[in-house]
Design a protein around this motif. Structure first.
Motif, PDB file in Angstrom:
ATOM      1  N   ASN A 143      -4.538   7.130   8.015  1.00  0.00           N
ATOM      2  CA  ASN A 143      -4.634   6.978   6.557  1.00  0.00           C
ATOM      3  C   ASN A 143      -4.256   5.593   6.052  1.00  0.00           C
ATOM      4  O   ASN A 143      -4.283   5.345   4.858  1.00  0.00           O
ATOM      5  CB  ASN A 143      -3.719   7.999   5.875  1.00  0.00           C
ATOM      6  N   LYS A 202       0.818  -1.218   0.000  1.00  0.00           N
ATOM      7  CA  LYS A 202       0.000   0.000   0.000  1.00  0.00           C
ATOM      8  C   LYS A 202       0.854   1.273   0.000  1.00  0.00           C
ATOM      9  O   LYS A 202       0.319   2.369  -0.061  1.00  0.00           O
ATOM     10  CB  LYS A 202      -0.909  -0.001   1.229  1.00  0.00           C
ATOM     11  N   ASP A 233      -5.448   2.609   5.839  1.00  0.00           N
ATOM     12  CA  ASP A 233      -6.273   1.760   4.969  1.00  0.00           C
ATOM     13  C   ASP A 233      -7.050   2.569   3.943  1.00  0.00           C
ATOM     14  O   ASP A 233      -7.963   2.061   3.298  1.00  0.00           O
ATOM     15  CB  ASP A 233      -7.187   0.839   5.779  1.00  0.00           C
ATOM     16  N   LYS A 234      -6.672   3.849   3.821  1.00  0.00           N
ATOM     17  CA  LYS A 234      -7.391   4.666   2.828  1.00  0.00           C
ATOM     18  C   LYS A 234      -6.746   4.605   1.455  1.00  0.00           C
ATOM     19  O   LYS A 234      -7.213   5.205   0.509  1.00  0.00           O
ATOM     20  CB  LYS A 234      -7.471   6.114   3.307  1.00  0.00           C
ATOM     21  N   LYS A 235      -5.579   3.901   1.399  1.00  0.00           N
ATOM     22  CA  LYS A 235      -4.876   3.895   0.110  1.00  0.00           C
ATOM     23  C   LYS A 235      -5.346   2.742  -0.779  1.00  0.00           C
ATOM     24  O   LYS A 235      -5.760   1.720  -0.265  1.00  0.00           O
ATOM     25  CB  LYS A 235      -3.364   3.798   0.353  1.00  0.00           C
TER      26      LYS A 235
END
Lengths: 310, 281
Positions: free
Chosen positions: B277, B243, B279-281
């Motif tokens: 942030n 990620k 797991d937002k990618k």
């Protein structure tokens, strides 16, 4: 020792080597990915380091006619350690092995330059130059420890020797190339073993038998230094293997280098694999420096052999 | 060789004369009050407590705030000019606990109070602020400093899904556990240290364990670049690598992490941002 005995010992050692390798690679059954990407590289690094240290130690003890000679005696390893630590301090972590290699070659050249006499090199002078170059390098390393106390883990890691080098992909392919080169050099050294056997009986005898001692010494010096340069630049300075394994082998197989050459290599590799296995698994979280294990196990084993022979 | 002997003797005499003259160089004038600080962390805490004017000497790495640089430096972290310290006759000298034990032993007999400060956890850090403030007669300010830090922690929004974090100090996989100040920062910022439950504060991790633990975020302050980490063998399946949740010295002021100081709240906020942030990618 008869040829039959030698064959059976070699077979026994071969089985032992396979057993230790199996244990090393399969302990706690790692996933295929870990086995292939992490354990196998470490296995190869450990094996080649053990093989090189034991063979070079064996050769130096013959070449220099000195039972205390070990692979690090000619200053190569200190030069290597100094340069790889310098690379780290300058911020080039990635280049540590390359710098280590350069350092070893430089140290080797310096030792050669100091020890060189008109016709060739003199053994005593060679040992003295090696020790002096080592001392210079150690002094600078001590200075680093003094000036950069917060970099101490890497400095100590290099000085105590550790086989936990984290390979990047590119580095791994370079390393494989160097392993192939090491194997070639080790094989080449085997073909010099007859001449070395003769040299160990003294220069005068060697000359009368038609051995060009100066040339052979020079070749061996350069080849062994390259080998040590390769392994120290990845594994740091691992003591004891190169000093004791050759003695153990000679006690079992006799002094003839031609007969004990491959056995030394095999025992060196197996021994270091076993020690690294223990260093890796003995403590529940981090690793122990492998040098501690090699010294402890090796010396106990050595004492027991020494006692038995008496 | 004999005919060189007069020259040699003359040379020896000349060198001796130079050395004698050098010995006559007077030391700088003496000061009689104030404190000496050798630890960058303590220097910053003192400045923050409003005690900057009490510092009469520091070491080279005590470099924050800017005004600190005008104070006389008496060496670097490991080599301190002890004679100069004794000359300065400070009331107190603050040293870092382990690394500077030597100075502690040397200075104690001269009646200089040597205070060792080492904060290996958030709690220890608060206690040390109180202790330093007491020693300087600035106790009124210590509570404010501690509260400010605590408020900063309370103001953070913690991630609902706490990421697993690997924190690298040195490139041979040197890392920290929860029993360290950095460990505390990771917890407070909402992360889970993959090596959190180990007793030692600092140790060399095993590559295999690390890959198996599969961290969601990698914070590597070990001088290695992001590219090198991505290139490490066997690391390509680690979530953080896939990620791109890798942070290095380029992403943060390293002092705010490695020193236990009021500015550490900046590191805390950065960590928190990264963890939010992940797991937002």
């Amino acid at each position: 020792m008869t040829k039959n005995n030698r064959v059976s010992i070699s077979l026994g050692l071969g089985v032992l080597f396979i057993a230790v390798s199996f244990l090393y690679l399969n302990y706690k059954v790692p996933s295929m990915e870990i086995l292939q990407a992490i354990r196998l590289p470490r296995f190869i690094l450990t094996l080649i380091t053990g093989m090189v240290l034991a063979s070079v130690g064996n050769i130096y003890q013959m070449l220099l006619n000195n039972p205390l000679a070990e692979p690090y005696i000619l200053g190569t390893s200190s030069g290597s350690a100094l340069f790889s630590i310098t690379a780290y301090i300058m911020g080039f972590t990635y280049l540590m092995p390359l710098f280590g290699f350069l350092g070893a070659v430089l140290a080797m050249t310096l030792v050669w330059f100091i020890a060189k006499t008109g016709s060739g090199i003199n053994t005593v002078k060679l040992i003295l130059s090696g020790i002096i170059v080592s001392m210079i390098c150690s002094a600078v390393i001590s200075l680093y420890i003094y000036l950069f106390p917060n970099q101490i883990t890497i400095i100590m890691g290099t000085l105590m020797g550790s086989l936990n080098h984290v390979f990047t992909n590119l580095e791994w392919y370079i390393f494989l190339g160097l392993v192939a080169l090491s194997l070639l050099l080790l094989t080449y050294l085997y073909f010099l073993s007859n001449s070395l056997n003769i040299i160990s009986t003294g220069d005068i005898t060697a000359h009368s038998l038609g051995v060009d001692t100066a040339k052979i010494r020079k070749q061996i010096f350069i080849i062994t230094s390259l080998l040590i340069a390769i392994v120290t630049s990845y594994a740091g300075i691992i003591g004891f293997v190169g000093l004791i394994i050759p003695h153990i082998v000679r006690m079992i197989c006799g002094d003839n280098l031609r007969n004990n050459y491959f056995i030394t290599m095999l025992i060196g590799g197996t021994f270091l694999l076993l020690c690294d296995f223990l260093a890796f698994h003995i403590s529940p979280f981090g690793e122990l420096p492998v040098g501690i294990i090699t010294t402890l196990i090796g010396s106990i084993f050595f004492i027991s052999i020494l006692r038995k022979r008496n | 060789m004999i005919y060189h002997i007069e020259k040699t003797i003359l040379l020896i005499l000349a060198i001796s004369l130079v050395l004698l003259l050098a010995g006559c160089v007077a030391s700088k004038e003496k000061t009689s009050t104030g404190i000496v600080v050798t630890s960058p962390e303590v220097a910053e805490i003192i400045a923050e407590l409003g005690g900057l004017d009490q510092i009469i000497a520091r070491t080279q790495y005590c470099d924050y705030p800017q005004e600190m640089l005008e104070i006389e430096s008496i060496g670097d972290f490991s080599s301190i000019d002890i004679e100069r310290v004794i000359d300065l006759k400070p009331q107190i000298i603050f040293v870092a606990a382990f690394e500077q034990q030597e100075f502690y032993d040397k200075l104690q007999p001269f009646g200089i109070e040597v205070v060792k400060i080492h904060s290996n956890s958030l709690e220890a850090y608060y206690d040390n602020i109180t202790l330093i403030a007491e020693k300087l007669g600035l106790s009124a300010n210590s509570e404010r400093l501690i509260t400010k830090f605590k408020e900063n922690i309370d103001d953070l929004t913690l991630p609902a899904n706490r990421p697993k974090v690997y924190f690298e100090i040195s490139s041979n996989l040197g890392t920290v556990s929860d029993n360290s100040f950095i460990g505390d920062l990771i917890i407070k910022a909402g992360g889970l240290n993959i090596f959190g439950d180990i007793k030692q504060d600092f140790f060399i991790a095993k590559n295999e364990d690390l890959v198996k633990a599969n961290p969601d975020v990698i914070i590597a302050l070990s001088q290695v670049s992001r590219e090198e980490i991505v290139q490490r063998r066997g690391w390509n399946n680690i979530t953080a690598v896939q990620k791109g949740n890798i942070y290095t010295v380029d992403d943060i002021n390293i002092d705010t992490v490695m020193r236990t100081i009021p500015r550490s709240t900046q590191a805390l906020q950065k960590f928190n941002q990264w963890f939010l942030n992940h797991d937002k990618k």
